[in-house]
Enzyme design. Sequence first.
Site, PDB file in Angstrom:
ATOM      1  CB  CYS A   8      -0.930  -0.004   1.202  1.00  0.00           C
ATOM      2  SG  CYS A   8      -0.141  -0.454   2.754  1.00  0.00           S
ATOM      3  CG  HIS A  16       0.052   4.455   3.689  1.00  0.00           C
ATOM      4  ND1 HIS A  16      -0.442   4.394   4.972  1.00  0.00           N
ATOM      5  CD2 HIS A  16       0.384   3.178   3.367  1.00  0.00           C
ATOM      6  CE1 HIS A  16      -0.409   3.139   5.403  1.00  0.00           C
ATOM      7  NE2 HIS A  16       0.074   2.383   4.444  1.00  0.00           N
TER       8      HIS A  16
HETATM    9  N1  NAP Z   1      -4.213  -2.722   5.635  1.00  0.00           N
HETATM   10  C1  NAP Z   1      -3.679  -2.274   4.521  1.00  0.00           C
HETATM   11  O1  NAP Z   1      -3.560  -1.045   4.289  1.00  0.00           O
HETATM   12  C2  NAP Z   1      -3.177  -3.235   3.480  1.00  0.00           C
HETATM   13  C3  NAP Z   1      -2.700  -2.725   2.276  1.00  0.00           C
HETATM   14  C4  NAP Z   1      -2.184  -3.591   1.291  1.00  0.00           C
HETATM   15  C5  NAP Z   1      -2.193  -4.931   1.545  1.00  0.00           C
HETATM   16  N2  NAP Z   1      -2.654  -5.412   2.733  1.00  0.00           N
HETATM   17  C6  NAP Z   1      -2.641  -6.853   2.933  1.00  0.00           C
HETATM   18  O2  NAP Z   1      -4.001  -7.294   2.971  1.00  0.00           O
HETATM   19  C7  NAP Z   1      -4.105  -8.407   3.869  1.00  0.00           C
HETATM   20  C8  NAP Z   1      -5.178  -8.113   4.907  1.00  0.00           C
HETATM   21  O3  NAP Z   1      -4.806  -6.975   5.661  1.00  0.00           O
HETATM   22  P1  NAP Z   1      -5.809  -6.293   6.695  1.00  0.00           P
HETATM   23  O4  NAP Z   1      -5.211  -4.965   6.989  1.00  0.00           O
HETATM   24  O5  NAP Z   1      -7.197  -6.373   6.225  1.00  0.00           O
HETATM   25  O6  NAP Z   1      -5.619  -7.235   7.982  1.00  0.00           O
HETATM   26  P2  NAP Z   1      -6.673  -7.543   9.156  1.00  0.00           P
HETATM   27  O7  NAP Z   1      -7.567  -6.382   9.373  1.00  0.00           O
HETATM   28  O8  NAP Z   1      -5.830  -8.000  10.293  1.00  0.00           O
HETATM   29  O9  NAP Z   1      -7.538  -8.762   8.610  1.00  0.00           O
HETATM   30  C9  NAP Z   1      -6.984 -10.036   8.364  1.00  0.00           C
HETATM   31  C10 NAP Z   1      -8.049 -10.970   7.861  1.00  0.00           C
HETATM   32  O10 NAP Z   1      -7.453 -12.245   7.562  1.00  0.00           O
HETATM   33  C11 NAP Z   1      -8.176 -13.255   8.261  1.00  0.00           C
HETATM   34  N3  NAP Z   1      -7.316 -14.381   8.598  1.00  0.00           N
HETATM   35  C12 NAP Z   1      -6.311 -14.430   9.517  1.00  0.00           C
HETATM   36  N4  NAP Z   1      -5.793 -15.678   9.580  1.00  0.00           N
HETATM   37  C13 NAP Z   1      -6.501 -16.428   8.672  1.00  0.00           C
HETATM   38  C14 NAP Z   1      -6.472 -17.796   8.295  1.00  0.00           C
HETATM   39  N5  NAP Z   1      -5.594 -18.657   8.830  1.00  0.00           N
HETATM   40  N6  NAP Z   1      -7.348 -18.228   7.350  1.00  0.00           N
HETATM   41  C15 NAP Z   1      -8.243 -17.376   6.799  1.00  0.00           C
HETATM   42  N7  NAP Z   1      -8.332 -16.058   7.116  1.00  0.00           N
HETATM   43  C16 NAP Z   1      -7.466 -15.593   8.053  1.00  0.00           C
HETATM   44  C17 NAP Z   1      -8.705 -12.549   9.494  1.00  0.00           C
HETATM   45  O11 NAP Z   1      -9.756 -13.310  10.074  1.00  0.00           O
HETATM   46  P3  NAP Z   1     -10.119 -13.171  11.659  1.00  0.00           P
HETATM   47  O12 NAP Z   1     -10.993 -11.956  11.719  1.00  0.00           O
HETATM   48  O13 NAP Z   1     -10.817 -14.442  11.955  1.00  0.00           O
HETATM   49  O14 NAP Z   1      -8.830 -13.018  12.378  1.00  0.00           O
HETATM   50  C18 NAP Z   1      -9.170 -11.235   8.874  1.00  0.00           C
HETATM   51  O15 NAP Z   1     -10.391 -11.436   8.190  1.00  0.00           O
HETATM   52  C19 NAP Z   1      -2.697  -8.625   4.444  1.00  0.00           C
HETATM   53  O16 NAP Z   1      -2.048  -9.610   3.663  1.00  0.00           O
HETATM   54  C20 NAP Z   1      -2.031  -7.287   4.246  1.00  0.00           C
HETATM   55  O17 NAP Z   1      -0.623  -7.399   4.136  1.00  0.00           O
HETATM   56  C21 NAP Z   1      -3.155  -4.596   3.689  1.00  0.00           C
END
Ligand code: NAP
Length: 343
Positions: A136, A252
Amino acid sequence: MTMATDKGAAKFDVAVVGASGMVGGELLGLLESRDFPVGELYAFNSGRRNAKVRFRGREYDCSAPTFAALKKAGLVFFVSNEEVADRFAPRLAAAGVWCIDDSSRFRLSRGVPLVIPEVNGAEIKPSRKLIAGPNCTITGAAVALAGVHRRFRVTELRVATYQAVSGAGRSAMGVLEEELKGYFRSGSVRRRAASGFPRPIAFNLFPQVGGFDGEGNSGEENKVRAELKKIWDDGSVRISSTAVRVPVLRGHSLAVWFRTRRPASLAALQKELGRTPGLKFFSRPEDYPTPLENGLRTETVYAGRLRRAGTAPGEYQIWIVSDNLYKGAALNSVQIAERIAAL
Ligand SMILES: NC(=O)c1ccc[n+]([C@@H]2O[C@H](COP(=O)([O-])OP(=O)(O)OC[C@H]3O[C@@H](n4cnc5c(N)ncnc54)[C@H](OP(=O)(O)O)[C@@H]3O)[C@@H](O)[C@H]2O)c1
């Protein structure tokens, strides 16, 4: 699976792995608001807690993903983590299921396109079903300077980042809120041991996003360097960055210094930025974007304060802001899916 609708357009059965997370929630909202042709929807989370998500007025229970359950979909969005993407995405893609992964697991893998549609959308091909979305942080610079790079060839880029806490997921937003509440209760900021951040974030900032390598670079700084080279398909660009976490909830910001191989006047750069796809460029210095005003559910990248740098002739500076959860993740993935639907 994918099927034709009455009108002949392809409709996709869609799975979202990580539907209960920050990016997952935004992704579902965007699939709905942009009217992506979703047939069935399947929602997955870790299975460690009960979670429900809403899509088009219906409630869906989230459950832990299995290969068989994911294979029912024609398109799977991975918005969870590296390990989950690694476990399922290559096998699904080999079985003909489109997989769009927002984790860093495959971004640098050979044969996996790393795509920002308005920059390198031509990389999306039916023969490559697994597609990665970029980090991001670098998305803002990759979009904002894509036209400048094409026309004048950026040779060097120095970046200081100002990264919102939502970039670290839902729990990180809670950490900032808890630390702020704690401060107003007690008059001091205390970091919880399990906060996930290396230092307190309320009323603070720290130059560490991810772990450090042997050279002293953080994980985020390495991602910025490697991913931009791949997205621009130019390994010769020299990139140096300092990634900083700041107590901003969403959006960001980047301070960027750049040099070009072909001489570029300020006016020529302004003209190029004014017509760069996916970018809104402010030419008046006082119109600069901020995360609060331009980083909340915004679909374009914003830039302003373009000026000559004082460091070397031919070097320029620019300020860039983008929504890490939209263009930095969920929106970019949906835009990739829209390109797939149009193939
Ligand atoms: N946040 C950003 O700005 C951003 C930007 C670019 C890319 N990303 C990428 O996008 C992804 C998600 O980020 P996020 O910010 O949304 O994180 P988040 O809010 O922590 O959400 C993570 C999600 O993944 C699920 N999860 C965790 N372990 C899992 C498993 N073993 N099997 C299936 N689902 C699982 C979680 O479920 P539970 O609710 O059950 O824990 C939750 O739904 C990451 O790979 C991150 O690097 C994020």
